[in-house]
Design a protein around this motif. Structure first.
Motif, PDB file in Angstrom:
ATOM      1  N   GLN A 129       0.861  -1.238  -0.040  1.00 40.50           N
ATOM      2  CA  GLN A 129       0.146   0.061  -0.064  1.00 40.50           C
ATOM      3  C   GLN A 129       0.789   1.339   0.077  1.00 40.50           C
ATOM      4  OE1 GLN A 129      -3.056  -0.120  -0.976  1.00 40.50           O
ATOM      5  NE2 GLN A 129      -4.324   0.734   0.468  1.00 40.50           N
ATOM      6  N   PRO A 130       0.471   2.125  -0.779  1.00 42.51           N
ATOM      7  CA  PRO A 130       1.125   3.380  -0.767  1.00 42.51           C
ATOM      8  C   PRO A 130       1.115   4.095   0.719  1.00 42.51           C
ATOM      9  CG  PRO A 130      -0.228   3.492  -2.707  1.00 42.51           C
ATOM     10  CD  PRO A 130      -0.383   2.336  -1.828  1.00 42.51           C
ATOM     11  N   PRO A 155       0.064   6.671   3.359  1.00 42.01           N
ATOM     12  CA  PRO A 155      -1.188   7.308   3.586  1.00 42.01           C
ATOM     13  C   PRO A 155      -1.135   8.818   3.228  1.00 42.01           C
ATOM     14  CG  PRO A 155      -0.741   6.209   5.862  1.00 42.01           C
ATOM     15  CD  PRO A 155       0.550   5.959   4.946  1.00 42.01           C
ATOM     16  N   GLN A 209      -1.704   8.337  -0.685  1.00 44.97           N
ATOM     17  CA  GLN A 209      -2.879   8.154  -0.718  1.00 44.97           C
ATOM     18  C   GLN A 209      -3.848   9.474  -0.629  1.00 44.97           C
ATOM     19  OE1 GLN A 209      -4.298   5.163   1.673  1.00 44.97           O
ATOM     20  NE2 GLN A 209      -2.653   3.535   0.870  1.00 44.97           N
ATOM     21  N   GLN A 250      -3.314  11.817  -3.751  1.00 41.08           N
ATOM     22  CA  GLN A 250      -3.977  11.380  -5.030  1.00 41.08           C
ATOM     23  C   GLN A 250      -5.476  11.460  -4.875  1.00 41.08           C
ATOM     24  OE1 GLN A 250      -2.138   9.886  -7.882  1.00 41.08           O
ATOM     25  NE2 GLN A 250      -4.365  10.548  -8.554  1.00 41.08           N
ATOM     26  N   ARG A 251      -5.824  11.384  -3.682  1.00 42.72           N
ATOM     27  CA  ARG A 251      -7.574  11.489  -3.369  1.00 42.72           C
ATOM     28  C   ARG A 251      -7.865  12.780  -3.747  1.00 42.72           C
ATOM     29  NH1 ARG A 251      -7.617   8.407   0.591  1.00 42.72           N
ATOM     30  NH2 ARG A 251      -7.078   9.960   2.106  1.00 42.72           N
TER      31      ARG A 251
END
Length: 162
Positions: free
Chosen positions: A2-3, A5, A8, A11-12
């Motif tokens: 998983q990248p 947090p 993430q 990117q979100r």
């Protein structure tokens, strides 16, 4: 795997804003093989000019966070910027101040993906590049975008900062 947090969250934020890169495609955070802590290192890793790197610098402006997205080709004129903004004290933020306001660490601060939006200035010198690269939340993450997109996704103010 998983990248991180922070990656993430960046990117979100890019996805939610519909952020675009220089070719009009969706901006995607990319992980480099190694951390890049300077604009010169990022430019070398990406094969672009240092001026196309959008450094994310957090300042303490009279105890309030100020994010300055500046071209890697020059330094911020803090005295001139402070005078233009009408602030008494404008100084580089401490690592703790940066982490508290962005959730990210120095060297990886992205223009987006923070707990709350930050007042943001975007260096007009970045407008001279068809595509610019910004940090993606950790020191080895970057993403491509454009000057116009940086203004839009950060609600930033175009500013001469050097």
């Amino acid at each position: 795997m998983q990248p991180h947090p922070n990656v993430q969250a960046v990117q979100r934020a890019l996805d939610e804003a519909g952020a675009r890169d220089g070719s009009g495609g969706a901006s995607q955070v990319r992980l480099l093989p190694e951390a890049v802590h300077t604009a010169a290192a990022a430019a070398e890793a990406l094969g672009v000019g240092v001026g196309a790197i959008a450094n994310s610098l957090v300042f303490d402006a009279d105890d309030a966070p100020l994010l300055v997205l500046t071209s890697g080709a020059h330094r911020v004129d803090t005295a001139g910027l402070a005078a233009g903004l009408g602030v008494t004290h404008l100084r580089r933020a401490t690592p703790e101040f940066v982490k508290r306001h962005t959730g990210q660490v120095i060297g990886g601060v992205a223009p987006v993906g923070h707990p709350r939006p930050l007042r943001t200035l975007v260096d007009t010198a970045l407008d001279g590049h068809a595509e610019v690269w910004a940090a993606g939340g950790v020191p080895q993450a970057v993403f491509p975008t454009t000057y116009a997109e940086l203004l839009r996704i950060t609600s930033g103010t175009p500013t001469e900062v050097a």
